[in-house]
Design an enzyme around this catalytic site. Structure first.
Site, PDB file in Angstrom:
ATOM      1  N   PHE A 147      41.772 -32.699  31.874  1.00  0.00           N
ATOM      2  CA  PHE A 147      41.598 -31.859  33.066  1.00  0.00           C
ATOM      3  C   PHE A 147      40.298 -31.093  32.900  1.00  0.00           C
ATOM      4  O   PHE A 147      40.186 -30.204  32.061  1.00  0.00           O
ATOM      5  CB  PHE A 147      42.749 -30.873  33.270  1.00  0.00           C
ATOM      6  CG  PHE A 147      42.564 -30.073  34.537  1.00  0.00           C
ATOM      7  CD1 PHE A 147      42.970 -30.586  35.755  1.00  0.00           C
ATOM      8  CD2 PHE A 147      41.955 -28.835  34.513  1.00  0.00           C
ATOM      9  CE1 PHE A 147      42.776 -29.872  36.933  1.00  0.00           C
ATOM     10  CE2 PHE A 147      41.742 -28.119  35.676  1.00  0.00           C
ATOM     11  CZ  PHE A 147      42.159 -28.635  36.888  1.00  0.00           C
ATOM     12  N   ASP A 232      34.599 -29.214  26.153  1.00  0.00           N
ATOM     13  CA  ASP A 232      35.024 -28.369  27.266  1.00  0.00           C
ATOM     14  C   ASP A 232      35.955 -27.294  26.704  1.00  0.00           C
ATOM     15  O   ASP A 232      37.140 -27.524  26.491  1.00  0.00           O
ATOM     16  CB  ASP A 232      35.731 -29.226  28.321  1.00  0.00           C
ATOM     17  CG  ASP A 232      36.194 -28.410  29.524  1.00  0.00           C
ATOM     18  OD1 ASP A 232      36.221 -27.165  29.428  1.00  0.00           O
ATOM     19  OD2 ASP A 232      36.554 -29.017  30.548  1.00  0.00           O
ATOM     20  N   LYS A 261      36.178 -19.301  32.793  1.00  0.00           N
ATOM     21  CA  LYS A 261      37.401 -18.496  32.814  1.00  0.00           C
ATOM     22  C   LYS A 261      37.214 -17.135  32.155  1.00  0.00           C
ATOM     23  O   LYS A 261      36.760 -16.205  32.783  1.00  0.00           O
ATOM     24  CB  LYS A 261      38.557 -19.288  32.209  1.00  0.00           C
ATOM     25  CG  LYS A 261      38.937 -20.515  33.053  1.00  0.00           C
ATOM     26  CD  LYS A 261      40.223 -21.127  32.605  1.00  0.00           C
ATOM     27  CE  LYS A 261      40.532 -22.418  33.377  1.00  0.00           C
ATOM     28  NZ  LYS A 261      40.735 -22.235  34.810  1.00  0.00           N
TER      29      LYS A 261
END
Length: 408
Positions: A147, A232, A261
């Protein structure tokens, strides 16, 4: 006389969203109105312990005083210039973030998906300019069950049919191999490969932690084959796993690290591509950009986030409380929990399907004052703010035990 608008109830607000908001989310039926630290409060004043932390965007809790102060201070001075001009906050942010990560240069963006898209472009440009891959032939190796975001390019290399179905045609140039399989990865790399792009821990898939040695193997393989290693760390990074980066558990340094984030402190969207100089220097004026990327408000908040991480306090808290989390989950195995995976303050918990789906368990926990989020099947994710106390964490685990016993 001026009338005072009546505050709508949670049920009324949820109903009001239905005709005016796209139905691309299925939130839990709680309407948050206020928050502080690890706790949120709904419209009616009910309090809940936040055990999701905005998918790690709130690593430092809701409204951390140092981050709020930095945002207020910057709001009174300057919020946006675009990159048409310099601003007085960006250099410090880039210098300090690069130093924190241990790499050379920073490409500031806004969202995590933008960071991934930017890394894809940078890797392809590097492949053509540095590696000598023929034009438009570059490939990137990714892992199944990944994801990395929701854009058209990113869902092109997703294996989640819910994320993909109905959104083709898809972007070519990606090779998908099983996660945690170095042999398959090596077979997929050839002279056209620009990069390997993976999550050090797969979050959306259920907090899948790879075997020891996998990340070191990816580093050795990409170095030997002459392509880039892109990590990531948008969910796994910035303290979540007990280290600044999850790759540090294997003493690995990728060529490119993607952050997002938590980098915005739960206040503004901030993301970044942090990389070796040789990699980011392939970009030249006009080839890539973002109006809001590197804006002074984002840089001020991002610098304050680096302040917090430089102390090492949050990394230590995640490591120490991670022991409490693992211990509590281990005690539930065979008592409603069929298995779990955890690193630091991050866990994917597989609930006995006979007790309900992950959504069912999340709703039962919500009614008990604990907020979590389900993922595939009967799996729930736990990722509390790194500011959580041991008592709060143990209380959440006790509530999970209560819910599981009630459902048995």
């Amino acid at each position: 006389m001026t009338s005072v608008a009546r505050t709508r109830s949670s049920a009324e607000l949820i109903r009001a969203e239905e005709p005016v908001l796209a139905h691309n989310y299925h939130p839990l039926p709680v309407v948050v109105a206020r928050a502080e630290g690890t706790w949120v409060q709904d419209v009616e004043g009910r309090r809940y312990l936040d055990m999701l932390a905005g998918y790690s965007a709130l690593n430092f809790g809701h409204r951390h005083p140092a981050l709020i102060e930095a945002a207020h201070r910057q709001l009174d001075r300057l919020t946006l210039t675009s990159r048409a001009f310099h601003n007085d906050r960006l250099a410090e942010f880039a210098e300090r973030l690069a130093a924190l990560i241990g790499l050379d240069m920073v490409l500031p963006m806004n969202t995590g998906a933008e960071a991934v898209e930017s890394a894809v472009k940078v890797a392809r440009k590097w492949a053509y300019d540095v590696r000598g891959v023929p034009a438009d032939r570059a490939t990137i190796v990714v892992a199944a069950d990944n994801f990395h975001g929701r854009t058209t390019t990113i869902v092109s290399f997703s294996t989640d049919e819910v994320a993909r179905s109905g959104f083709g045609p898809f972007t070519p140039g990606f090779r998908i191999v099983p996660y945690n399989d170095l042999a398959a990865m090596e077979a997929a790399i050839d002279d056209t490969t620009a990069a390997v792009l993976i999550e050090p821990i797969q979050g959306e898939a259920g907090v899948i932690v790879p075997d020891d040695g996998y990340l070191a193997g990816v580093r050795e393989l990409t170095s030997r084959k002459g392509c880039l290693f892109i990590a990531d760390e948008i969910q796994s990074g910035l303290g979540r796993t007990g280290r600044t980066l999850a790759v540090e558990h294997e003493s690995v340094m990728p060529d490119v690290v993607l952050l997002g984030k938590a980098l915005g402190g739960g206040i503004v969207p901030v993301s970044a591509v942090v990389a070796r100089r040789e990699v980011l220097q392939v970009l030249h004026p006009g080839e890539h950009g973002s109006t809001f990327g590197g804006n002074p408000l984002a840089a001020a908040v991002g610098s304050a986030v680096v302040d917090l991480l430089e102390t090492g306090e949050f990394q230590r808290r995640a490591a120490e409380l991670g022991v409490v989390l693992r211990g509590g989950l281990q005690s539930l195995v065979g008592r409603g929990v069929v298995g779990f995976r955890a690193r630091g303050l991050w866990a994917g918990v597989d609930i006995d399907p006979e007790l309900g789906t992950g959504r069912d368990i999340s709703e039962r926990l919500m009614r008990e004052g604990i907020l979590v989020k389900d993922t595939h099947g009967s799996t729930i994710r736990l990722a509390p703010p790194l500011t959580i106390t041991a008592d709060e964490l143990q209380g959440a685990l006790q509530t999970l035990e209560k819910v599981l016993v009630q459902g048995a």
